[in-house]
Write a protein that holds these residues in place. Structure first.
Motif, PDB file in Angstrom:
ATOM      1  N   UNK A  75       0.826  -1.209   0.000  1.00  0.00           N
ATOM      2  CA  UNK A  75       0.000   0.000   0.000  1.00  0.00           C
ATOM      3  C   UNK A  75       0.861   1.260   0.000  1.00  0.00           C
ATOM      4  N   UNK A  76       1.979   1.217   0.729  1.00  0.00           N
ATOM      5  CA  UNK A  76       2.877   2.374   0.784  1.00  0.00           C
ATOM      6  C   UNK A  76       3.484   2.662  -0.590  1.00  0.00           C
ATOM      7  N   UNK A  77       3.853   1.618  -1.296  1.00  0.00           N
ATOM      8  CA  UNK A  77       4.416   1.787  -2.644  1.00  0.00           C
ATOM      9  C   UNK A  77       3.344   2.318  -3.593  1.00  0.00           C
ATOM     10  N   UNK A  78       2.144   1.766  -3.509  1.00  0.00           N
ATOM     11  CA  UNK A  78       1.043   2.189  -4.381  1.00  0.00           C
ATOM     12  C   UNK A  78       0.703   3.661  -4.190  1.00  0.00           C
ATOM     13  N   UNK A  79       0.891   4.167  -2.968  1.00  0.00           N
ATOM     14  CA  UNK A  79       0.521   5.549  -2.653  1.00  0.00           C
ATOM     15  C   UNK A  79       1.578   6.569  -3.071  1.00  0.00           C
ATOM     16  N   UNK A  80       2.739   6.105  -3.491  1.00  0.00           N
ATOM     17  CA  UNK A  80       3.804   7.033  -3.858  1.00  0.00           C
ATOM     18  C   UNK A  80       3.527   7.728  -5.184  1.00  0.00           C
ATOM     19  N   UNK A  81       4.314   8.768  -5.423  1.00  0.00           N
ATOM     20  CA  UNK A  81       4.251   9.420  -6.727  1.00  0.00           C
ATOM     21  C   UNK A  81       5.103   8.624  -7.708  1.00  0.00           C
ATOM     22  N   UNK A  82       4.928   8.911  -8.983  1.00  0.00           N
ATOM     23  CA  UNK A  82       5.705   8.214  -9.995  1.00  0.00           C
ATOM     24  C   UNK A  82       4.807   7.495 -10.974  1.00  0.00           C
ATOM     25  N   UNK A  83       5.403   6.954 -12.007  1.00  0.00           N
ATOM     26  CA  UNK A  83       4.614   6.277 -13.025  1.00  0.00           C
ATOM     27  C   UNK A  83       3.975   5.019 -12.449  1.00  0.00           C
ATOM     28  N   UNK A  84       2.839   4.658 -13.025  1.00  0.00           N
ATOM     29  CA  UNK A  84       2.141   3.449 -12.572  1.00  0.00           C
ATOM     30  C   UNK A  84       3.003   2.217 -12.822  1.00  0.00           C
ATOM     31  N   UNK A  85       3.715   2.211 -13.951  1.00  0.00           N
ATOM     32  CA  UNK A  85       4.537   1.048 -14.291  1.00  0.00           C
ATOM     33  C   UNK A  85       5.672   0.856 -13.294  1.00  0.00           C
ATOM     34  N   UNK A  86       6.345   1.945 -12.912  1.00  0.00           N
ATOM     35  CA  UNK A  86       7.458   1.826 -11.964  1.00  0.00           C
ATOM     36  C   UNK A  86       6.956   1.407 -10.592  1.00  0.00           C
ATOM     37  N   UNK A  87       5.790   1.923 -10.175  1.00  0.00           N
ATOM     38  CA  UNK A  87       5.227   1.534  -8.882  1.00  0.00           C
ATOM     39  C   UNK A  87       4.784   0.079  -8.885  1.00  0.00           C
ATOM     40  N   UNK A  88       4.189  -0.336 -10.009  1.00  0.00           N
ATOM     41  CA  UNK A  88       3.729  -1.719 -10.100  1.00  0.00           C
ATOM     42  C   UNK A  88       4.919  -2.671 -10.063  1.00  0.00           C
ATOM     43  N   UNK A  89       6.002  -2.298 -10.731  1.00  0.00           N
ATOM     44  CA  UNK A  89       7.205  -3.131 -10.707  1.00  0.00           C
ATOM     45  C   UNK A  89       7.764  -3.235  -9.285  1.00  0.00           C
ATOM     46  N   UNK A  90       7.866  -2.098  -8.609  1.00  0.00           N
ATOM     47  CA  UNK A  90       8.409  -2.104  -7.246  1.00  0.00           C
ATOM     48  C   UNK A  90       7.483  -2.865  -6.302  1.00  0.00           C
ATOM     49  N   UNK A  91       6.182  -2.692  -6.478  1.00  0.00           N
ATOM     50  CA  UNK A  91       5.195  -3.363  -5.632  1.00  0.00           C
ATOM     51  C   UNK A  91       5.322  -4.882  -5.773  1.00  0.00           C
ATOM     52  N   UNK A  92       5.376  -5.367  -7.002  1.00  0.00           N
ATOM     53  CA  UNK A  92       5.464  -6.812  -7.245  1.00  0.00           C
ATOM     54  C   UNK A  92       6.797  -7.376  -6.762  1.00  0.00           C
ATOM     55  N   UNK A  93       7.855  -6.616  -6.971  1.00  0.00           N
ATOM     56  CA  UNK A  93       9.178  -7.053  -6.509  1.00  0.00           C
ATOM     57  C   UNK A  93       9.214  -7.142  -4.989  1.00  0.00           C
ATOM     58  N   UNK A  94       8.600  -6.175  -4.322  1.00  0.00           N
ATOM     59  CA  UNK A  94       8.585  -6.147  -2.856  1.00  0.00           C
ATOM     60  C   UNK A  94       7.759  -7.291  -2.281  1.00  0.00           C
ATOM     61  N   UNK A  95       6.617  -7.577  -2.876  1.00  0.00           N
ATOM     62  CA  UNK A  95       5.783  -8.695  -2.416  1.00  0.00           C
ATOM     63  C   UNK A  95       6.590  -9.992  -2.499  1.00  0.00           C
ATOM     64  N   UNK A  96       7.267 -10.187  -3.621  1.00  0.00           N
ATOM     65  CA  UNK A  96       8.074 -11.400  -3.798  1.00  0.00           C
ATOM     66  C   UNK A  96       9.194 -11.464  -2.751  1.00  0.00           C
ATOM     67  N   UNK A  97       9.918 -10.368  -2.585  1.00  0.00           N
ATOM     68  CA  UNK A  97      11.045 -10.344  -1.649  1.00  0.00           C
ATOM     69  C   UNK A  97      10.587 -10.607  -0.218  1.00  0.00           C
ATOM     70  N   UNK A  98       9.500  -9.943   0.193  1.00  0.00           N
ATOM     71  CA  UNK A  98       9.019 -10.104   1.565  1.00  0.00           C
ATOM     72  C   UNK A  98       8.476 -11.504   1.809  1.00  0.00           C
ATOM     73  N   UNK A  99       7.794 -12.071   0.830  1.00  0.00           N
ATOM     74  CA  UNK A  99       7.285 -13.433   0.987  1.00  0.00           C
ATOM     75  C   UNK A  99       8.437 -14.430   1.072  1.00  0.00           C
TER      76      UNK A  99
END
Length: 205
Positions: A75-99
């Motif tokens: 949610x924190x990544x989704x709420x940031x500024x920036x392109x949707x593509x860059x946020x989606x990439x970071x969001x998916x990468x973070x979910x994988x890393x944390x899991x």
């Protein structure tokens, strides 16, 4: 007296969950008993049952806490500024890393999560719905700005999560670790390409 008890009860519940998680990590979910948890807390098993009516309820509480951490980060990544593509990439990468860090690297905790997934506990279903909803929010913003083409945002989010299942689902992460397949970045590139407006490629660093 009422105010004191209102503060003590949530604190005791939290202490039970902290100790339970520690024991699940140290000796495994199957081997940990409510009596073990009570002994570490220096209370009776009956007192533990005042806050959780079963070992399964404690298990769900631990799982909810661990999964909630992943959700908050997403949610924190989704709420940031920036392109949707860059946020989606970071969001998916973070979910994988944390899991990977929370559920896969620790074999005993992975056992706990595997049981939760197999039994389709409500907490797991709710977590997956929350993650899908967060991803849908980013896709919706991308579609509104013209960065993505997604006529049906909920469907696009479900497709994106399904495509990423190998990298999201704790059991699949563990099972696929040594099997051939696309890398995390390659899979995210594929998802972003599917969201890009026709005739346009979406690539982020």
């Amino acid at each position: 007296m009422t105010l004191i008890s209102e503060h003590i009860e949530p604190d005791t519940r939290e202490r039970i969950l902290v100790v339970a998680e520690r024991l699940f990590r140290e000796i495994g979910y199957q081997k940990t008993t409510v009596a073990d948890i009570a002994k570490v807390l220096r209370m009776s098993p009956a007192n533990v049952y005042r806050f959780f009516d079963s070992k399964k309820a404690i298990h769900e509480g631990v799982a909810r806490s661990l999964m909630g951490g992943v959700q908050h980060a997403a949610e924190a990544i989704a709420a940031r500024r920036g392109s949707a593509a860059s946020r989606l990439r970071e969001l998916m990468t973070t979910i994988h890393r944390m899991n990977c860090e929370r559920f896969v690297g620790d074999s005993k905790l992975h056992e706990m999560v595997a049981i939760a997934m197999e039994e389709s506990w409500e907490v797991c279903v709710f977590h997956m719905q929350q993650i899908t909803g967060t991803i849908a929010g980013v896709i919706a913003e991308g579609a509104a700005s013209g960065e993505f083409e997604a006529p049906d945002v909920p469907l696009a989010a479900m497709c994106a999560c399904t495509a990423m299942m190998r990298f999201f689902h704790p059991q699949m992460i563990a099972q696929c670790a040594t099997k051939p397949g696309p890398s995390l970045d390659q899979m995210i590139d594929f998802v972003l390409a599917g969201l890009a407006p026709r005739g346009k490629a979406t690539k982020t660093g």
